[in-house]
Design a protein around this motif. Structure first.
Motif, PDB file in Angstrom:
ATOM      1  N   GLY A  52      -1.558  11.995  -0.463  1.00 17.79           N
ATOM      2  CA  GLY A  52      -0.411  11.424   0.291  1.00 17.79           C
ATOM      3  C   GLY A  52       0.949  11.479  -0.387  1.00 17.79           C
ATOM      4  N   GLU A  53       1.973  11.338   0.314  1.00 22.15           N
ATOM      5  CA  GLU A  53       2.092  11.185   1.638  1.00 22.15           C
ATOM      6  C   GLU A  53       2.236  12.608   2.453  1.00 22.15           C
ATOM      7  N   ILE A  54       1.453  13.006   3.145  1.00 22.63           N
ATOM      8  CA  ILE A  54       1.600  14.266   4.086  1.00 22.63           C
ATOM      9  C   ILE A  54       1.758  14.191   5.396  1.00 22.63           C
ATOM     10  N   VAL A  56       0.578  -1.360  -0.013  1.00 20.18           N
ATOM     11  CA  VAL A  56       0.009   0.065  -0.014  1.00 20.18           C
ATOM     12  C   VAL A  56       0.735   1.303   0.087  1.00 20.18           C
ATOM     13  N   HIS A  57       2.092   1.177  -0.059  1.00 25.75           N
ATOM     14  CA  HIS A  57       2.782   2.530   0.081  1.00 25.75           C
ATOM     15  C   HIS A  57       4.254   2.098  -0.656  1.00 25.75           C
ATOM     16  N   CYS A  58       4.679   2.600  -1.587  1.00 18.73           N
ATOM     17  CA  CYS A  58       5.747   2.271  -2.188  1.00 18.73           C
ATOM     18  C   CYS A  58       6.238   3.440  -3.172  1.00 18.73           C
ATOM     19  N   HIS A  59       7.654   3.829  -3.547  1.00 16.41           N
ATOM     20  CA  HIS A  59       7.757   4.937  -4.306  1.00 16.41           C
ATOM     21  C   HIS A  59       8.696   4.173  -5.557  1.00 16.41           C
ATOM     22  N   LEU A  60       7.769   4.425  -6.851  1.00 17.11           N
ATOM     23  CA  LEU A  60       8.452   3.615  -7.906  1.00 17.11           C
ATOM     24  C   LEU A  60       8.769   5.020  -9.005  1.00 17.11           C
ATOM     25  N   THR A 105       5.994  -1.685   1.471  1.00 20.86           N
ATOM     26  CA  THR A 105       7.733  -1.621   1.401  1.00 20.86           C
ATOM     27  C   THR A 105       8.195  -0.321   1.705  1.00 20.86           C
ATOM     28  N   ASP A 106       7.352   0.556   1.527  1.00 21.54           N
ATOM     29  CA  ASP A 106       8.288   1.998   1.293  1.00 21.54           C
ATOM     30  C   ASP A 106       9.176   1.960   0.494  1.00 21.54           C
ATOM     31  N   CYS A 107       9.560   1.123  -0.552  1.00 23.36           N
ATOM     32  CA  CYS A 107      10.592   1.018  -1.197  1.00 23.36           C
ATOM     33  C   CYS A 107      10.837   2.289  -2.136  1.00 23.36           C
ATOM     34  N   MET A 145      -1.436   5.836   8.925  1.00 22.09           N
ATOM     35  CA  MET A 145      -0.135   5.770   9.449  1.00 22.09           C
ATOM     36  C   MET A 145       0.686   5.241   8.822  1.00 22.09           C
ATOM     37  N   HIS A 146       1.412   5.482   7.711  1.00 19.36           N
ATOM     38  CA  HIS A 146       2.466   4.711   6.846  1.00 19.36           C
ATOM     39  C   HIS A 146       3.599   4.461   7.589  1.00 19.36           C
ATOM     40  N   CYS A 147       4.079   3.218   7.777  1.00 16.87           N
ATOM     41  CA  CYS A 147       5.236   2.943   8.259  1.00 16.87           C
ATOM     42  C   CYS A 147       5.184   3.245   9.850  1.00 16.87           C
TER      43      CYS A 147
HETATM   44 ZN    ZN Z   1       7.066   6.961   1.549  1.00 17.74          ZN
END
Ligand code: ZN
Length: 263
Positions: A95-97, A7-11, A208-210, A158-160
């Motif tokens: 997001g993300e904020i 649900v949260h990654c940076h590609l 992953t927040d990759c 609340m991510h990560c």
């Molecule tokens: Zn992030």
């Protein structure tokens, strides 16, 4: 849906060029059972690239917004462009904020709070949930959200999540969900592990927040990629003494409930 979800990654960066490029990364995700990924924007440019990826790849959704550490790039009018991105059928959240007080040279706190507020308002106006980033600002974030609780009607993530297990109670009272990534698989990930055991299952999500935060057994490898969300979820299942397949179903349901535009 029977697969994993990140649900949260940076590609949107170029980190993936050295491992075959974005198409290869997304193919590997699919081959490893990751059915959906939500690519998070952190400024206007990355939010726009995230939208392009979502248009190009069926399994990619996105969120659009300004990360608190990136606000030096903010120009008046950018929020209207973020608003336009929010109307996209595959934009699932603002997001993300949030607030990030980690580095001394981060944007001033007043600037962070101002844009945090305006993006909460934007999410509220557009009827979208928010994806929250908060670092070294636990009390400030909690207080800020309590003051603006009315803007959280569509919920948020609340991510990560990296704060104390005790504080999850306060964030839950605001109707928020929690996602966990690589750190919960690490040997020194006790806090995240305790949180996972404490938070009700219907409020848990996986990420992953990759390209960062690669989970065990590949901790330290760079870049991290969505296929590795498997290690996060498998570890969560172990912590919860839950069957992996059942947990995957639950996480998919949770993601669909929060990110209601997700298909
Ligand atoms: Zn992030």
């Amino acid at each position: 849906m029977n697969g994993y979800i990140d649900v949260h990654c940076h590609l949107t960066g170029d980190e993936f060029d050295e491992i075959g490029g974005i198409t290869a990364v997304l193919n590997r995700a699919k081959e490893n059972g990751v059915e959906r990924v939500i690519c998070s924007g952190f400024d206007l440019a990355s939010s726009t690239i995230a939208k392009n990826l979502a248009e190009q790849y069926e399994n990619v959704y996105f969120c659009a917004g300004f990360h608190p550490s990136e606000l030096n790039k903010y120009r008046e009018g950018d929020l209207e462009e973020i608003r336009a991105l929010c109307m996209h059928e595959k934009c699932v959240a603002v997001g993300e904020i949030g607030l990030d007080y980690h580095f001394d040279d981060n944007p001033p706190k007043e600037v962070q709070r101002d844009l945090f507020y305006r993006q909460l308002l934007l999410a509220h106006e557009e009827g979208l949930p928010v994806v929250l980033h908060s670092r070294d600002a636990a009390q400030e974030t909690l207080q800020f959200l309590q003051e603006h609780k009315g803007l959280l009607k569509r919920g948020g993530l609340m991510h990560c999540y990296s704060y104390s297990p005790e504080m999850t109670t306060d964030f839950m009272a605001l109707g928020l969900s929690f996602s966990f990534g690589g750190p919960c698989t690490w040997k020194n990930g006790k806090k995240a592990q305790e949180c996972i055991q404490r938070i009700p299952a219907h409020l848990l999500l996986s990420e992953t927040d990759c390209p960062y935060l690669t989970p065990a057994p590949y901790r330290g490898a760079f870049p991290n990629e969505p296929k590795n969300v498997k290690y996060v979820v498998d570890h969560m299942a172990e912590l919860l003494n839950e069957n992996v397949e059942a947990l995957k179903k639950q996480l998919w349901q949770n993601a669909k409930t929060l990110f209601f535009k997700l298909k």
